[in-house]
Design an enzyme around this catalytic site. Structure first.
Site, short mmCIF file in Angstrom:
data_model
loop_
_atom_site.label_atom_id
_atom_site.label_comp_id
_atom_site.label_asym_id
_atom_site.label_seq_id
_atom_site.Cartn_x
_atom_site.Cartn_y
_atom_site.Cartn_z
CE LYS A 174 20.06 47.63 40.17
NZ LYS A 174 20.45 49.06 40.33
CE LYS A 225 21.90 54.20 35.00
NZ LYS A 225 22.69 53.71 36.13
#
Length: 303
Positions: A244, A176
């Site tokens: 983030k 990811k």
């Protein structure tokens, strides 16, 4: 199909994912820190688990979709702000599937703690934005035991168009991070191109049409550029989450000694979005930061 699926974290991604499971015939028990999403799930046909532990107690498998590493640690393992964590409701032999995007090392640590309780953890972050969550076309990147993935694949297939086993615990999160490196590069690259074209006086729609079919063609041009041209940045994926995720990637790059010059730049641009109260805009809204740097807006509003 008789299994009950627990779902903790009913946000912009989690709620439509849970709804798709209900549509597919699964019993879904959910929980969210704020009440409104849980109420919406109940209205749709789900049940309110009352707490993370309550969800786990009523479920055969527990899915998570939470904002960041500390949230997953708190909700799964407990802490000062969580008196009823998932772990308190789990039984030996169960599986927890974490669709959050968190640190690969944190994913490994949580998996190890759950393994001591006889529970299997799969880190299974997702990509595809809100539209992918709604349409059930997400890309799901899975780290952990492959046999455990095979046991839960029917559930994941409801929510994702592609479900890929990437390796042991943490490998899904590493994958990811790679995804978010490329996504950010696309968003910044397309933004830079549009601001440049606007400053030069070119027709932005014509530019997008011309370059989309060539070597520059990418997901961002196809799915976000039309709205970017019009200055529409309603969130499909919050910019603050992109920030983030890039922090996770750059931290991991530092830990593994991997150079990330482009990702560091993207990280700073998304930081600027958050600092300028744009964190709840779509991640394509990074174009606004480049417009600020250029001293003018090139998008055409209310077109």
């Amino acid at each position: 199909m008789s299994r009950t699926v627990g779902f903790v974290g009913l946000g912009i991604m989690g709620l439509p994912m849970a709804k798709n499971l209900i549509d597919a015939g699964y019993d879904v028990v959910g929980h969210n820190r704020s009440d409104e999403p849980t109420e919406e799930l109940v209205e749709y046909g789900g049940e309110d688990g009352g707490s993370p532990a309550g969800v786990a107690e009523q479920s055969d498998v527990v899915l998570l979709c939470l904002p960041d590493s500390p949230d997953v640690q708190r909700v799964v393992l407990g802490g000062e702000e969580e008196s009823d964590p998932v772990i308190d409701g789990l039984s030996e032999g169960m599986t927890v599937v974490d669709h959050s995007t968190i640190s690969p090392t944190v994913a490994e640590e949580i998996a190890e703690e759950l393994a001591e309780e006889g529970v299997t953890m799969l880190d299974a972050p997702i990509s595809g934005g809100e539209s992918g969550a709604v349409e059930g076309t997400l890309s799901i990147m899975v780290g952990g035991d492959e046999d455990a993935l095979d046991e839960q694949r029917d559930i994941l297939d409801v929510m994702g168009e592609t479900v890929t086993h990437c390796g042991p615990s943490g490998a899904g999160q590493t994958t990811k991070a790679c995804n978010q490196i490329v996504v950010a590069a696309q968003m910044v690259g397309v933004s830079e191109a549009l601001v440049f074209a606007g400053q030069a006086g070119a027709d932005l729609e014509a530019v997008v049409d011309a370059i989309s079919g060539g070597a520059a063609g990418c997901w961002t041009l196809d799915n976000r550029a039309p709205n970017m041209i019009q200055g529409k940045f309603e969130p499909g994926f919050f910019a603050q989450y992109q920030y983030k995720d890039l922090r996770i990637a750059t931290d991991a790059g530092e830990a593994f000694g991997s150079p990330m010059p482009q990702t560091e730049l993207a990280h700073e641009l998304y930081k600027s979005m958050v600092q300028n109260d744009m964190g709840r805009d779509d991640n394509s809204g990074v174009m606004q930061v480049l417009e600020m740097m250029a001293g003018s807006s090139v998008h055409v509003e209310d077109q």
